[in-house]
Enzyme design. Structure first.
Site, PDB file in Angstrom:
ATOM      1  CD  GLU A  60      -2.325   1.454   2.874  1.00  0.00           C
ATOM      2  OE1 GLU A  60      -2.907   2.573   3.134  1.00  0.00           O
ATOM      3  OE2 GLU A  60      -2.066   0.832   3.847  1.00  0.00           O
ATOM      4  CG  ASP A  64      -0.368   7.207  -1.046  1.00  0.00           C
ATOM      5  OD1 ASP A  64      -1.497   7.201  -1.081  1.00  0.00           O
ATOM      6  OD2 ASP A  64       0.573   7.597  -0.411  1.00  0.00           O
ATOM      7  CG  ASP A 137      -5.852   1.840   3.273  1.00  0.00           C
ATOM      8  OD1 ASP A 137      -5.705   3.081   2.763  1.00  0.00           O
ATOM      9  OD2 ASP A 137      -5.928   1.658   4.503  1.00  0.00           O
ATOM     10  CD  GLU A 140      -3.772   4.200  -1.429  1.00  0.00           C
ATOM     11  OE1 GLU A 140      -3.358   3.792  -0.368  1.00  0.00           O
ATOM     12  OE2 GLU A 140      -4.293   5.295  -1.659  1.00  0.00           O
TER      13      GLU A 140
END
Length: 179
Positions: A60, A64, A137, A140
């Site tokens: 994640e 991101d 999340d 990502e």
């Protein structure tokens, strides 16, 4: 860590569907995607029974950054906004609420694919109860895995398809901003 046949089959089904469209995925890739689709609540519960279950947190973190890069590149290249408006638009696109909404609208089956601990299960049916931040999340994390395994171009393609295309189709789709 060896995955159960059921888990491997579920991951393969997830990856075969749009926007991923991946078939014949090698076993080591399946393991990385399994980690991307494992919430820390499940990993923590499994840690007390066995070792080796990884959650999506590290992927994640990377995903991101990949997501933000793809969105920033789009905003810079495809708009004439000033820096402040660019920052506001980026924040709107990458916020958990928007990611969760777009993932759901795109039909990406994160909710049923995500391994979660008992605290995120519906008591009566045992089905997953996924909050929007968990869905975002996990998306990502999947982007992080896509980046590591298939490169930035493939990760950016997915971001464009899931998050940017709906905005371009309806330029007022996000908080009334004109782009």
């Amino acid at each position: 860590m060896a995955l159960s046949r059921e888990r491997e089959k579920a991951i393969r089904k997830f990856l075969a569907a749009p926007p991923f469209g991946r078939r014949n995925v090698p076993a080591d890739h399946i393991e990385m995607f399994s980690a991307a689709l494992t919430h820390d609540s499940y990993a923590n519960e499994e840690a007390s029974r066995s070792s080796g279950t990884r959650s999506y947190e590290r992927l994640e973190f990377l995903g991101d950054a990949v997501l933000e890069l793809a969105v920033c590149e789009f905003i810079y290249s495809d708009t004439e906004l000033n820096e402040g408006a660019m920052t506001d638009l980026k924040k709107d696109i990458v916020c958990n609420k928007n990611i969760s909404l777009r993932v759901t609208e795109a039909g990406i089956d994160i909710d049923d694919s995500l391994l979660v601990g008992e605290g995120h299960k519906e008591k009566r049916t045992g089905s997953n109860v996924i909050e929007e931040n968990m869905r975002a999340d996990a998306f990502e994390a999947v982007l992080g895995a896509v980046y590591l395994l298939y490169g930035i171009e493939e990760a950016e393609r997915i971001v464009r398809e899931v998050l940017i295309a709906p905005i371009k189709e309806n330029h007022d789709a996000l908080c009334g901003r004109q782009i």
